[in-house]
Design a protein around this motif. Structure first.
Motif, mmCIF file in Angstrom:
data_model
loop_
_atom_site.group_PDB
_atom_site.id
_atom_site.type_symbol
_atom_site.label_atom_id
_atom_site.label_comp_id
_atom_site.label_asym_id
_atom_site.label_seq_id
_atom_site.Cartn_x
_atom_site.Cartn_y
_atom_site.Cartn_z
ATOM 1 N N ASP A 1 0.803 -1.220 0.000
ATOM 2 C CA ASP A 1 0.000 0.000 0.000
ATOM 3 C C ASP A 1 0.841 1.277 0.000
ATOM 4 O O ASP A 1 0.295 2.375 0.045
ATOM 5 C CB ASP A 1 -0.913 0.016 1.234
ATOM 6 N N GLN A 2 2.163 1.121 -0.042
ATOM 7 C CA GLN A 2 3.009 2.313 0.050
ATOM 8 C C GLN A 2 2.841 3.204 -1.184
ATOM 9 O O GLN A 2 2.842 2.722 -2.313
ATOM 10 C CB GLN A 2 4.486 1.905 0.162
ATOM 11 N N PRO A 3 2.699 4.512 -0.982
ATOM 12 C CA PRO A 3 2.606 5.431 -2.124
ATOM 13 C C PRO A 3 3.884 5.416 -2.953
ATOM 14 O O PRO A 3 4.960 5.043 -2.474
ATOM 15 C CB PRO A 3 2.397 6.800 -1.466
ATOM 16 N N MET A 4 3.750 5.816 -4.208
ATOM 17 C CA MET A 4 4.886 5.963 -5.119
ATOM 18 C C MET A 4 4.910 7.416 -5.570
ATOM 19 O O MET A 4 3.938 7.888 -6.179
ATOM 20 C CB MET A 4 4.723 5.032 -6.318
ATOM 21 N N THR A 5 5.990 8.118 -5.291
ATOM 22 C CA THR A 5 6.041 9.548 -5.576
ATOM 23 C C THR A 5 7.132 9.860 -6.584
ATOM 24 O O THR A 5 8.267 9.396 -6.461
ATOM 25 C CB THR A 5 6.302 10.344 -4.282
ATOM 26 N N GLY A 6 6.769 10.623 -7.586
ATOM 27 C CA GLY A 6 7.715 11.058 -8.593
ATOM 28 C C GLY A 6 7.890 12.561 -8.586
ATOM 29 O O GLY A 6 7.597 13.242 -7.599
ATOM 30 N N ARG A 7 8.336 13.096 -9.709
ATOM 31 C CA ARG A 7 8.553 14.538 -9.828
ATOM 32 C C ARG A 7 7.235 15.285 -10.052
ATOM 33 O O ARG A 7 7.072 16.417 -9.610
ATOM 34 C CB ARG A 7 9.522 14.809 -10.985
ATOM 35 N N TYR A 8 6.280 14.640 -10.725
ATOM 36 C CA TYR A 8 5.059 15.319 -11.134
ATOM 37 C C TYR A 8 3.790 14.746 -10.505
ATOM 38 O O TYR A 8 2.777 15.437 -10.436
ATOM 39 C CB TYR A 8 4.917 15.258 -12.657
ATOM 40 N N CYS A 9 3.829 13.482 -10.100
ATOM 41 C CA CYS A 9 2.624 12.855 -9.574
ATOM 42 C C CYS A 9 2.961 11.869 -8.467
ATOM 43 O O CYS A 9 4.125 11.502 -8.271
ATOM 44 C CB CYS A 9 1.835 12.155 -10.690
ATOM 45 N N ARG A 10 1.923 11.442 -7.774
ATOM 46 C CA ARG A 10 2.039 10.416 -6.737
ATOM 47 C C ARG A 10 0.951 9.373 -6.974
ATOM 48 O O ARG A 10 -0.183 9.722 -7.323
ATOM 49 C CB ARG A 10 1.871 11.031 -5.345
ATOM 50 N N LEU A 11 1.291 8.121 -6.803
ATOM 51 C CA LEU A 11 0.314 7.048 -6.849
ATOM 52 C C LEU A 11 0.030 6.593 -5.428
ATOM 53 O O LEU A 11 0.957 6.338 -4.657
ATOM 54 C CB LEU A 11 0.829 5.850 -7.664
ATOM 55 N N GLU A 12 -1.248 6.496 -5.088
ATOM 56 C CA GLU A 12 -1.640 6.001 -3.780
ATOM 57 C C GLU A 12 -2.907 5.171 -3.923
ATOM 58 O O GLU A 12 -3.706 5.385 -4.841
ATOM 59 C CB GLU A 12 -1.837 7.154 -2.788
ATOM 60 N N ARG A 13 -3.075 4.194 -3.039
ATOM 61 C CA ARG A 13 -4.243 3.338 -3.102
ATOM 62 C C ARG A 13 -5.515 4.177 -3.116
ATOM 63 O O ARG A 13 -5.633 5.155 -2.380
ATOM 64 C CB ARG A 13 -4.272 2.386 -1.898
ATOM 65 N N ALA B 1 -11.685 -1.936 -2.180
ATOM 66 C CA ALA B 1 -11.720 -3.188 -1.418
ATOM 67 C C ALA B 1 -11.025 -4.339 -2.141
ATOM 68 O O ALA B 1 -10.830 -5.406 -1.554
ATOM 69 C CB ALA B 1 -13.170 -3.571 -1.129
ATOM 70 N N SER B 2 -10.629 -4.140 -3.380
ATOM 71 C CA SER B 2 -10.090 -5.231 -4.185
ATOM 72 C C SER B 2 -8.583 -5.408 -3.982
ATOM 73 O O SER B 2 -7.819 -4.450 -4.135
ATOM 74 C CB SER B 2 -10.361 -4.956 -5.670
ATOM 75 N N PRO B 3 -8.123 -6.635 -3.667
ATOM 76 C CA PRO B 3 -6.689 -6.888 -3.596
ATOM 77 C C PRO B 3 -6.065 -7.168 -4.956
ATOM 78 O O PRO B 3 -4.852 -7.082 -5.119
ATOM 79 C CB PRO B 3 -6.597 -8.109 -2.679
ATOM 80 N N ASP B 4 -6.884 -7.533 -5.939
ATOM 81 C CA ASP B 4 -6.420 -7.828 -7.289
ATOM 82 C C ASP B 4 -7.632 -7.777 -8.218
ATOM 83 O O ASP B 4 -8.475 -8.685 -8.156
ATOM 84 C CB ASP B 4 -5.757 -9.206 -7.343
ATOM 85 N N PRO B 5 -7.737 -6.720 -9.030
ATOM 86 C CA PRO B 5 -6.797 -5.629 -9.259
ATOM 87 C C PRO B 5 -6.588 -4.741 -8.024
ATOM 88 O O PRO B 5 -7.509 -4.540 -7.235
ATOM 89 C CB PRO B 5 -7.445 -4.821 -10.385
ATOM 90 N N LEU B 6 -5.382 -4.209 -7.941
ATOM 91 C CA LEU B 6 -4.999 -3.292 -6.880
ATOM 92 C C LEU B 6 -4.982 -1.890 -7.485
ATOM 93 O O LEU B 6 -4.081 -1.561 -8.260
ATOM 94 C CB LEU B 6 -3.622 -3.682 -6.352
ATOM 95 N N HIS B 7 -5.981 -1.108 -7.140
ATOM 96 C CA HIS B 7 -6.188 0.178 -7.818
ATOM 97 C C HIS B 7 -5.456 1.325 -7.121
ATOM 98 O O HIS B 7 -5.469 1.423 -5.885
ATOM 99 C CB HIS B 7 -7.681 0.505 -7.864
ATOM 100 N N TYR B 8 -4.871 2.191 -7.936
ATOM 101 C CA TYR B 8 -4.173 3.384 -7.439
ATOM 102 C C TYR B 8 -4.780 4.639 -8.061
ATOM 103 O O TYR B 8 -5.141 4.645 -9.244
ATOM 104 C CB TYR B 8 -2.685 3.341 -7.806
ATOM 105 N N ALA B 9 -4.837 5.685 -7.274
ATOM 106 C CA ALA B 9 -5.196 7.005 -7.790
ATOM 107 C C ALA B 9 -3.924 7.735 -8.194
ATOM 108 O O ALA B 9 -2.884 7.613 -7.540
ATOM 109 C CB ALA B 9 -5.931 7.812 -6.726
#
Length: 239
Positions: free
Chosen positions: A27-39, A85-93
């Motif tokens: 569930d850890q976020p992924m952060t870049g230069r322009y955007c961040r992915l989070e659950r 609520a889904s573990p697979d697919p695992l959706h990110y915003a």
């Protein structure tokens, strides 16, 4: 090196003595230069996403998806709750770091840890996200997570074979076209022949360097126009 054979003189694949199953995406976020992915989270993201999607002039962005378009905030909120609520697919915003708003989603799916295979799918980018540096970076962040951190061997992209924009995007991101699976899926009352693409771990170092070069601020002029295309950056690294 010649083809390996077993004791019966049958050709077999190369040994993998160091292989360990890949890890589960967390569930850890992924952060870049322009955007961040989070659950995805209904409270944090539903309103932003609904309004971002509804800004499109029509529902054509949902044509090749199994759901949507959504006509009301409540309908989209209910759908996003199933995603959360889904573990697979695992959706990110996908969060725009400049505005703090969620402007699209994508997922990791068909998660096969024993074989080290995982797929990016359910990509729903609003018009604010499409064809931006954030869109490219969101794919790069997933690649970096699954290859560098989780130890996957193969990253897949699949789409309706008639979905030309998705096929173009896959090629731009460095995926290799592998063929068409005929009559693979039914959705929205129609047939889908599925186009398959992949990236394998041996290709990742060149792709990682190509993405990093393209995403660098120096690759864009004062008007935000790219100096070198992503495909040019990747091709230079592969060479």
């Amino acid at each position: 090196m010649g083809q390996r054979v077993n004791e019966y003189r049958q050709p077999i694949g190369e040994p993998m003595p160091q292989w360990q199953p890949a890890k589960a995406p967390g569930d850890q976020p992924m952060t870049g230069r322009y955007c961040r992915l989070e659950r995805v989270d209904v409270k944090r993201h539903a309103d932003d996403l609904f309004h971002a999607y509804r800004a499109a002039p029509d529902g054509s962005d949902w044509t090749y998806l199994s759901v949507g378009p959504f006509e009301t905030p409540d309908a989209y909120r209910d759908f996003l709750a199933t995603c959360a609520a889904s573990p697979d697919p695992l959706h990110y915003a996908v969060i725009d770091l400049a505005s703090g708003k969620a402007i699209g989603t994508l997922s990791l799916m068909r998660i096969d840890k024993p074989n080290g295979v995982i797929e990016v799918g359910f990509v729903v980018f609003s018009r604010r996200l499409q064809k931006t540096r954030m869109a490219t970076e969101s794919i790069f962040l997933l690649m970096r997570r699954i290859f560098d951190e989780l130890g996957y061997r193969r990253f897949e992209w699949k789409c309706d074979s008639l979905n030309a924009p998705s096929r173009t995007a896959a090629a731009r991101f460095g995926f290799t076209f592998e063929g068409i699976f005929r009559q693979a899926v039914t959705y929205k009352g129609r047939n889908r022949d599925t186009a398959w693409f992949s990236i394998v771990d041996s290709e990742w170092p060149a792709l990682r360097a190509g993405f990093a070069e393209w995403l660098d601020a120096a690759n864009f002029d004062a008007q935000g126009t790219q100096r070198r295309s992503l495909q040019t950056c990747i091709a230079a690294q592969r060479a």
